[in-house]
Design an enzyme around this catalytic site. Structure first.
Site, PDB file in Angstrom:
ATOM      1  CB  CYS A 137      35.060  56.957  12.217  1.00  0.00           C
ATOM      2  SG  CYS A 137      36.672  56.448  11.598  1.00  0.00           S
TER       3      CYS A 137
ATOM      4  CB  CYS B  89      15.441  30.597  25.149  1.00  0.00           C
ATOM      5  SG  CYS B  89      14.198  31.730  25.751  1.00  0.00           S
TER       6      CYS B  89
ATOM      7  CB  CYS C 214      33.257  54.868  18.455  1.00  0.00           C
ATOM      8  SG  CYS C 214      33.541  53.301  19.288  1.00  0.00           S
TER       9      CYS C 214
ATOM     10  CB  CYS D 222      34.903  49.475  14.238  1.00  0.00           C
ATOM     11  SG  CYS D 222      33.659  50.034  13.051  1.00  0.00           S
TER      12      CYS D 222
END
Lengths: 109, 291, 148
Positions: free
Chosen positions: B210, B144, B207, B252
């Protein structure tokens, strides 16, 4: 002046005479402590809000001296007992001399 | 909740030193005796039946990250004044009405009221756009800005962008996360899923190590959540500021001592879709407060 | 303490307890080149008057802070004119000094503070009779696993 410093204040719209009313205030400010170092190892100079005051119709409610241990985006909550309708004035004083103000009205019946 | 599982043989001594997982303790489970009621009126469910596509890997129930935080942190999200993200929501709402760029257009000039036009948008992000690309909310905002406003795009993790995504996200607060994962979204979702289970970095952690195998356990003193993303962008106490979802992904991956992907990268958008799909049914909490 | 010994401490210490007990030197930075010591803050506040431990001032804070950067804390001292708040283990101990005006509804205030490490936070109130009363709370600051 630190960038984009903006106060937020929560004052009830109305209260009764001598009612104890809780006021919450928050202002966007980095509160740079003067303890941190930049990537080159130079100390980042202290830049904080060092004082906050709240007045009602010109009479003091709270006068707070703030130190670098206050977290980023300082939050202060306190209470007030209101004798009459009127205006709050909240003022934040920046290390750099800037002063930020907010005014809020309340109906007391 | 579930048996403690070690990180596996690949874990080195250094990894154990840096990221020791404490064994399950009585306080390890998600908080069960608190409810997220915002401003004393909006109740947000913080658990819900796990989506079917998970096949039970998280058990029967998925939990908001809010349920893994301490009392004081949870309290901060219960009142929009105590939640410092509203500083940034306010800034985003102001930006919504501010004309910018060569076209001197504001968001409101096309989209009118943010409350109406942006309702539900965040709950369905990321999604495949008309050109078949997977776009996050940030992509739509910048499209936009560039196409309609003829303004400079915002940086993915810039304060301006986080202000805007917080203001837009708030309009979906309470609506269940409902991302498309089939059809044209399927290939992106599959890639995101693959990434979720891929071990990264010197610590060789995915990922899932954990947030699937060890949610509820402690990693050092951090109480591991399921890694749900329904509250982003959010206020992170550690950063004392707004944090975007991809910013958290970067953190992370870096914690695995790995080279991370860039915020806004194809990889992170695919991961965003997959991680969002693991939280389908949880209400949008944007803007949340975490530690 | 060097990074090396910090790692060593971690390697033997496994987990939360070890971290919570980590010696305070870990996060202590250079002693302040400027700014007042805790003693100086207190002397300035009390003018050297005696400070008694007592119930006249209350400090509300979490026992364990989820993050030391943002620790919610409240002080309350009915009838007091002022409250001084100090964080004894920070590089500079000053936190805030609240002076309650004529219209204050209760002599209490809440804020959010930074604590560099596990430490005592101290509140001293100047009561209506001019006496000073003190309380303290030990707040444990843990170090999260997720630094990123």
């Amino acid at each position: 002046m630190a960038d984009n410093v903006k106060p937020r204040v929560r004052v009830p719209k109305s209260a009764s005479v001598d009612e104890v009313v809780v006021i919450k205030t928050l202002i966007s400010h980095p509160m740079e402590s003067g303890q941190r170092k930049d990537r080159d190892g130079n100390t980042i100079p202290r830049s904080i809000i060092n004082r906050f005051t709240a007045e009602f119709n010109g009479t003091s409610v709270l006068d707070a001296t703030l130190e670098p241990a206050i977290s980023t985006n300082p939050y202060i909550e306190f209470s007030v007992k209101l004798p009459e309708s009127g205006d709050f004035k909240f003022t934040w004083y920046d290390d750099d001399g800037s002063v930020y103000e907010d005014v809020q009205s309340i109906e007391v019946a | 909740m579930k048996p403690y599982r070690s990180l596996g043989a690949a874990t080195t001594v250094a990894a154990v030193a840096a990221m020791t997982l404490a064994a399950v303790t009585a306080s390890a489970d998600p908080v069960m005796d608190d409810e997220l009621v915002i401003n004393e009126e909006l109740e947000l469910m913080t658990d819900t039946p796990a989506p079917e596509h998970l096949g039970g890997v998280l058990g029967e129930t998925i939990y908001s990250g809010w349920r893994f935080r301490d009392t004081e942190t949870r309290a901060m999200q219960k009142d929009d004044f105590d939640n410092p993200m509203f500083l940034f929501v306010d800034a985003g709402l102001a930006a919504w009405d501010t004309p910018e760029g060569a076209a001197n257009q504001s968001c409101a000039d096309c989209h009118n009221s943010i409350e109406d036009s942006m309702k539900g948008v965040r709950a369905a992000m990321p999604r495949v756009n008309a050109d078949g690309e997977l776009w996050s909310l940030e992509n739509y905002v910048n499209d936009c800005r560039e196409t309609r406003m003829e303004a400079e795009p915002w940086g993915w993790n810039s304060q301006e962008m986080k202000n805007m995504t917080a203001a837009i996200g708030l309009q979906s607060r309470g609506m269940p996360v409902e991302v498309q994962i089939d059809g044209e979204a399927a290939p992106f979702w599959e890639k995101g899923k693959e990434m979720y289970y891929t071990r990264f970095g010197q610590l060789e952690m995915s990922c899932a190590n954990c947030h699937e195998d060890n949610f509820g356990n402690y990693i050092r003193s951090d109480h591991l959540s399921q890694g749900q993303v329904n509250g982003f962008p959010l206020y992170r106490l550690k950063d004392q500021g707004a944090v975007s979802m991809h910013q958290r992904f970067v953190g992370c991956v870096r914690d695995t001592r790995g080279e991370t992907f860039a915020p806004g990268s194809q990889e992170f958008r695919e991961l965003e879709l997959y991680v969002a799909s693991r939280g389908m049914g949880l209400p949008v909490e944007t803007p949340a407060v975490r530690h | 303490m060097t990074l090396l010994t910090r790692r060593a401490a971690l390697a033997v210490g496994a987990g939360v307890t070890a971290l919570a007990m980590m010696p305070s030197v870990l996060l202590a930075q250079d002693t302040a080149e400027e700014g007042l010591s805790a003693e100086e803050f207190i002397n300035e506040f009390t003018g050297g008057a005696e400070v008694a431990d007592g119930d006249g001032v209350k400090l509300t804070a979490p026992e364990i802070a989820e993050n030391g950067n943002t620790v919610p804390i409240s002080v309350d001292a009915p009838g007091a004119s002022e409250i001084l708040l100090l964080a004894m283990g920070n590089p500079t101990p000053g936190v805030a000094r609240f002076s309650f005006g004529e219209l204050s509804g209760s002599q209490s205030a809440s804020t959010r503070i930074r604590l560099a490490e596990t430490q005592d936070v101290v509140a001293i109130a100047k009561l209506a009779d001019g006496n000073f009363v003190r309380t303290s709370a030990n707040i444990k600051v843990t170090i999260g696993g997720c630094g990123g």
